[in-house]
Design a protein around this motif. Structure first.
Motif, mmCIF file in Angstrom:
data_model
loop_
_atom_site.group_PDB
_atom_site.id
_atom_site.type_symbol
_atom_site.label_atom_id
_atom_site.label_comp_id
_atom_site.label_asym_id
_atom_site.label_seq_id
_atom_site.Cartn_x
_atom_site.Cartn_y
_atom_site.Cartn_z
ATOM 1 N N UNK A 1 0.807 -1.233 0.000
ATOM 2 C CA UNK A 1 0.000 0.000 0.000
ATOM 3 C C UNK A 1 0.835 1.276 0.000
ATOM 4 N N UNK A 2 2.035 1.222 0.562
ATOM 5 C CA UNK A 2 2.842 2.436 0.685
ATOM 6 C C UNK A 2 3.566 2.808 -0.589
ATOM 7 N N UNK A 3 3.498 1.954 -1.614
ATOM 8 C CA UNK A 3 4.127 2.298 -2.890
ATOM 9 C C UNK A 3 3.265 3.275 -3.687
ATOM 10 N N UNK A 4 1.963 3.276 -3.440
ATOM 11 C CA UNK A 4 1.060 4.155 -4.177
ATOM 12 C C UNK A 4 1.365 5.610 -3.836
ATOM 13 N N UNK A 5 1.485 6.451 -4.863
ATOM 14 C CA UNK A 5 1.813 7.861 -4.647
ATOM 15 C C UNK A 5 0.918 8.722 -5.536
ATOM 16 N N UNK A 6 -0.226 9.154 -5.017
ATOM 17 C CA UNK A 6 -1.144 9.962 -5.839
ATOM 18 C C UNK A 6 -0.502 11.205 -6.433
ATOM 19 N N UNK A 7 0.363 11.882 -5.675
ATOM 20 C CA UNK A 7 1.005 13.088 -6.203
ATOM 21 C C UNK A 7 1.922 12.755 -7.374
ATOM 22 N N UNK A 8 2.637 11.633 -7.276
ATOM 23 C CA UNK A 8 3.498 11.215 -8.386
ATOM 24 C C UNK A 8 2.665 10.863 -9.609
ATOM 25 N N UNK A 9 1.539 10.172 -9.402
ATOM 26 C CA UNK A 9 0.662 9.853 -10.531
ATOM 27 C C UNK A 9 0.223 11.133 -11.243
ATOM 28 N N UNK A 10 -0.133 12.152 -10.465
ATOM 29 C CA UNK A 10 -0.617 13.401 -11.058
ATOM 30 C C UNK A 10 0.471 14.086 -11.878
ATOM 31 N N UNK A 11 1.687 14.122 -11.348
ATOM 32 C CA UNK A 11 2.802 14.741 -12.067
ATOM 33 C C UNK A 11 3.037 14.033 -13.398
ATOM 34 N N UNK A 12 3.066 12.697 -13.358
ATOM 35 C CA UNK A 12 3.368 11.927 -14.556
ATOM 36 C C UNK A 12 2.197 11.914 -15.530
ATOM 37 N N UNK A 13 0.993 11.991 -15.007
ATOM 38 C CA UNK A 13 -0.178 12.073 -15.872
ATOM 39 C C UNK A 13 -0.148 13.349 -16.695
ATOM 40 N N UNK A 14 0.150 14.451 -16.047
ATOM 41 C CA UNK A 14 0.203 15.718 -16.760
ATOM 42 C C UNK A 14 1.329 15.741 -17.778
#
Length: 550
Positions: A181-194
Motif C-alpha cells: 500500500x505504501x508504494x502508491x503515490x497519488x502526487x506522483x501519478x498526477x505529475x506523470x499524468x500531466x
C-alpha cells in the motif's frame, strides 16, 4: 478589463485573476521559513549519505538500493541542487538502470546483487526527473522521467476489478497480486499524468484509492503488505509472500504521508482515517501490530511523520505539527539513512509545494511564504492584464462533491461594513473568467468551491475605482476573529471567521499555499494591494484574506 485564465504547471491547475483595482496596503515581508526548512533537511541528507552520486545506507552495511537513489533525486530537487541531482542520476543510470529502463533494486561491493526492480523507487525517480526537467529547464530529464514512467506502467501495473494497481515488481503479476500500500503515490501519478497524457496514470490513481479504502475498511491501520486479486478482492497480508502476521511498520508508515500530500480530497481523507487508529501517546513506537499494539520500544522519525500526515488529513493541525517536531527530534537524536530520508521527504511533502503536491501543513495564509518558486516544481500562477487591470494568481480549488448545490447570493462583512449581493464569475470564450463590469460588484468563482462546502471558496472584488474607494477598500482593516457570512440561495448561511491576511507579490503569488485543497470549508477573499506601478498600470501586490468555517 480582463478576467481569469487557466494555465498548467507541474501537475497543478493554476488560475490568474485580473481586475481593475487601484490603491491599498504595502506588501508584507516574505516568510520563507517553510521552504528554508525543506532545503535544510534535504541538504543535510545529501551531504551525509551521498558519495559521488551514490546514496549509501551507512547504517545498513554500506549498500545502495534504488529506493535510496530515488530519495536522493527528490531531495536534490527539493534543495534546488542541480549538480547533485545530475551526479545521483548519472550514478543510477550507470549502475542500476536495466535495458528496460527500470532500476535494479540493490547494489553492493561494486555490483548489482538484486536486479529485480521495485516500483516505488521507479515511481519516485520518474516523478523527480519530470519535475527536475521543469525546475532546471532540462528537456532531457523530463523525457527520461516520462520514459521511466512508461516502463513502469508497462511492466509493473495490473488491471483488476477494483481498478489498475501498482505492482511491487514484475514478479507480482499473478493473481492474487502481492501489493504494498505504501508504494502508491497519488502526487506522483498526477505529475506523470500531466507530463505524459497517458490515461493509465489516472487509472492508477483511482485504483490505488479504491484499494486503500478497501484495506482500511478491512483494518483501521494500513499494513506493510496486502494482496489484491484479479476479481477485486483485497486483504491484508504479513509479507510480500503472504506469510507472517500483518503489521504497521517501516513500509506502512509511508502510506498516510503519500496520501496526505495528494491534491485530491478523497486521498487526504484516507490519510485522515488512519489518525483514529494510531495511539495518541506522545511517545510512539516505530512498529505496531495490525491492532495498533507496540511491537518494539524503538522510536523512528517516519512513525511520527506518518502520524503527522494522518492528523493533517483529519484536520488536526496542532497534533500534526507536534509530531513533525517529534520527527525532527528523533531524526537528530538517532540519525539513520531511512529516518533522515523521511525526515527530509516528509518535510517537503507535508509542508512545502516543492514536489508539486498539495502539502496539508504548508504555512497558513497569515504566515505563508510570499513567494513560491515555480521553477522547483510547485504550482505556479501567471497572469496578464490589460487597461488598468492588475494580475493575481490562484490555483483552481479542488473540492469533494458538494453536499449542497445552493449558490451564494449575498456577502456580509460587518467589521468593515460590507453588505453586497454576489454575482458569479465564469469563464469567457477566450478562457478568461469574466470580471464584473460594475466596480461595486462582488463576485464568487463559479468554477471553484461553493462557499460553505469543503475546500477554499474564492470571492473577489475591486478595492477602488477611477472615481474613489470601492467595495473592498477597507479589506486590509480586517483582523483575526472578524466574521464573514455568505447567504445562499436555499436560505442557509455559511459563516466564517477570519484567520489571517497576507499581502503577496503578483509575480511570485504562492498559489499552492493559499489555494490548495483543504479538508474543511474555507474562504479566500482577494483584492489588489501594494504600490501602483504607473508604467504597467497595475498594482504590484494582492491582498488575500483567509477565513475558516465558524
Amino acid at each position: 478589463m480582463t478576467g481569469i485564465r487557466t494555465v498548467l504547471s507541474a501537475g497543478a491547475a493554476a488560475v490568474a485573476v485580473a481586475l481593475t483595482l487601484t490603491a491599498c496596503a504595502g506588501p508584507a515581508e516574505p516568510d520563507t521559513e517553510g521552504h528554508d526548512r525543506t532545503v535544510e533537511t534535504a541538504s543535510a541528507f545529501l551531504s551525509t549519505y551521498v558519495d559521488d552520486g551514490r546514496v549509501v545506507r551507512t547504517d545498513q552495511g554500506g549498500d545502495t538500493v534504488s529506493e535510496g537513489q530515488a530519495y536522493g533525486l527528490l531531495l536534490a530537487l527539493a534543495a534546488g541542487d542541480e549538480e547533485q541531482f545530475d551526479r545521483i542520476w548519472s550514478w543510477t543510470t550507470e549502475n542500476l538502470q536495466r535495458d528496460d529502463l527500470l532500476l535494479a533494486w540493490r547494489w553492493e561491493d561494486g555490483a548489482v546483487v538484486d536486479e529485480q526492480p521495485a516500483s516505488d523507487a521507479d515511481l519516485d525517480a520518474a516523478r523527480a526527473l519530470v519535475l527536475a526537467g521543469d525546475a532546471f529547464g532540462r528537456d532531457d530529464l523530463r523525457t527520461e522521467g516520462i520514459a521511466l514512467g512508461e516502463a513502469l506502467l508497462d511492466d509493473m501495473t495490473a488491471e483488476t476489478a477494483v481498478g489498475r494497481i501498482l505492482l511491487p515488481g514484475p514478479w507480482a503479476t499473478s493473481s492474487p497480486h502481492a501489493y504494498n500500500p505504501s508504494y502508491a503515490s497519488p502526487a506522483a501519478y498526477a505529475v506523470l499524468s500531466e507530463a505524459s497524457d497517458d490515461p493509465r496514470w489516472e487509472e492508477l490513481a483511482e485504483g490505488s484509492r479504491a484499494v486503500t479504502s478497501a484495506l482500511l475498511d478491512a483494518n483501521p491501520l494500513p499494513t506493510n503488505w496486502a494482496t489484491v486479486a484479479a476479481d477485486g478482492t483485497v486483504a491484508i497480508a504479513g509479507a510480500a509472500d503472504g506469510q507472517g502476521e500483518p503489521g504497521y511498520g517501516y513500509d506502512a508508515t509511508r502510506t498516510p504521508i503519500r496520501f496526505a500530500e495528494s491534491c485530491e480530497p478523497a486521498d487526504r481523507a484516507l490519510a485522515g482515517r488512519i489518525a483514529a487508529a494510531l495511539p495518541a501517546d506522545d511517545t510512539l513506537a516505530a512498529e505496531l501490530d495490525s491492532g495498533a499494539g507496540a511491537v518494539t520500544s524503538d522510536q523512528h522519525a517516519i512513525a511520527y511523520a506518518a502520524r503527522a500526515a494522518s492528523s493533517a488529513g483529519d484536520g488536526d493541525r496542532d497534533a500534526a505539527e507536534a509530531d513533525l517536531q517529534r520527527m525532527s527530534d528523533t531524526s537528530a537524536s538517532t540519525p539513520t539513512y531511512y529516518g533522515d530520508a523521511w525526515n527530509a521527504l516528509a518535510t517537503a511533502m507535508l509542508t512545502d509545494d516543492v514536489l508539486a503536491g498539495c502539502p496539508p501543513l504548508e504555512q497558513s495564509a497569515s504566515a505563508a511564504p510570499a513567494g513560491a518558486d515555480s521553477g522547483t516544481g510547485g504550482a505556479s500562477a501567471t497572469g496578464a492584464a490589460s487597461g488598468t487591470g492588475a494580475a493575481s494568481g490562484f490555483q483552481d480549488p479542488v473540492a469533494a462533491a458538494p453536499a449542497s448545490t445552493a449558490t451564494p447570493v449575498h456577502l456580509s462583512i460587518p467589521a468593515i461594513g460590507v453588505e453586497s449581493d454576489l454575482i458569479g464569475l465564469d469563464r469567457g470564450a477566450d478562457g478568461w473568467i469574466e470580471a464584473p463590469t460594475d466596480f461595486d460588484a462582488v463576485g464568487w468563482y463559479e468554477g471553484g468551491v461553493l462557499p460553505g462546502e469543503v475546500g477554499p471558496a474564492v470571492i473577489a472584488a475591486h478595492v477602488d475605482s477611477p472615481t474613489g474607494p470601492d467595495v473592498f477598500f477597507d479589506l486590509p482593516k480586517l483582523t483575526a476573529g472578524d466574521t464573514v457570512s455568505v447567504r445562499r440561495s436555499d436560505g442557509t448561511t455559511a459563516d466564517f471567521v477570519v484567520t489571517g491576511l497576507q499581502t503577496v507579490e503578483k509575480d511570485t503569488f504562492p498559489t499552492a499555499s493559499i489555494y490548495a485543497p483543504v479538508p474543511t470549508p474555507e474562504l479566500r477573499i482577494v483584492t489588489c494591494a501594494g504600490a501602483w506601478d504607473p508604467e504597467t498600470g497595475h498594482y504590484v501586490d494582492n491582498l488575500v484574506v483567509t477565513a475558516v468555517a465558524a
